[in-house]
Write a protein that holds these residues in place. Sequence first.
Motif: not given
Length: 240
Positions: A40-44, A119-131, A211-222
């Motif tokens: 959420g630090l980078k928004k548009d 194939t790599i499977f991961e789990i993230c805990y959705k918790n804003d305070k803990l990032k 070519k990247k066709l996803d949110k990485d475009i935004f993450r890299s400032g475009l």
Amino acid sequence: MSSIIKRNLLLEGKTKKIYSTDNPYEVIIHYKDSITALDGLKKDFLQDKGILNNEISTFIFKFINSYGIQTHFIRRINNREQLCHKVDMIPLEFVVRNIIAGSISKRLGVKEGTTPSNTIFEICYKNDKLKDPLINDHHAVFLGLISYEELNIIHRITSNINNILKKFFLDKNIILVDFKIEFGKDSKNQILLSDEISPDTCRFWDKKTSKKLDKDIFRSGLSEKVFNTYLEILKRLNVG
Ligand code: TMP
Ligand code: ASP
């Protein structure tokens, strides 16, 4: 089809709003024009981006549903809204990686673009305070977020979805590099694929050019390139 009346705002997230309807088991999900990254630090604000993600996610959920996988999706109501089954979201993000990119590349020091033999499977805990920390099955059960039985079901569905989508996108000359999905439980405690699947939640690379066709475009400032990139994904979905 009867018209659906939007009642109260139940929840507002970074990119979506959820409204109640007259049916206690159904909600309306509204796709906003916002885009965020880095917790959420980078928004548009990107005019009409919500329309594209609503359409892309609708397409992908219908496709997944056609394989008998149960999802929260009922139907698209209009440009920006979907009617969905109301669920209690499980606060976990299930990430699947077919190619190394993004956070795993930094975390493990492996070059972006490397193809792992598994194939790599991961789990993230959705918790804003803990990032949103990376956790494993045992942590999730320990935290009381889910049971082992439910994890088994979700791992099976997640792997299935990966196989289905990988092939589907490859036919459109798109490599499904990685993606994140979320699940919820309906009033009967059934596990349903929920949230969205879109270029906000997946990495897509063009098969020929990488070519990247996803949110990485935004993450890299475009920011200015995001709309047309997402439109390109929508157009490719609708071809063939
Ligand atoms: P990552 O490389 O940042 O961990 O992301 C892996 C994939 O999961 C990528 O396609 C983006 C998606 N993702 C989300 O949609 N939301 C998130 O909060 C995270 C961490 C990843
Ligand atoms: N966790 C990040 C976020 O909050 C993921 C991203 O960069 O998209 O948006």
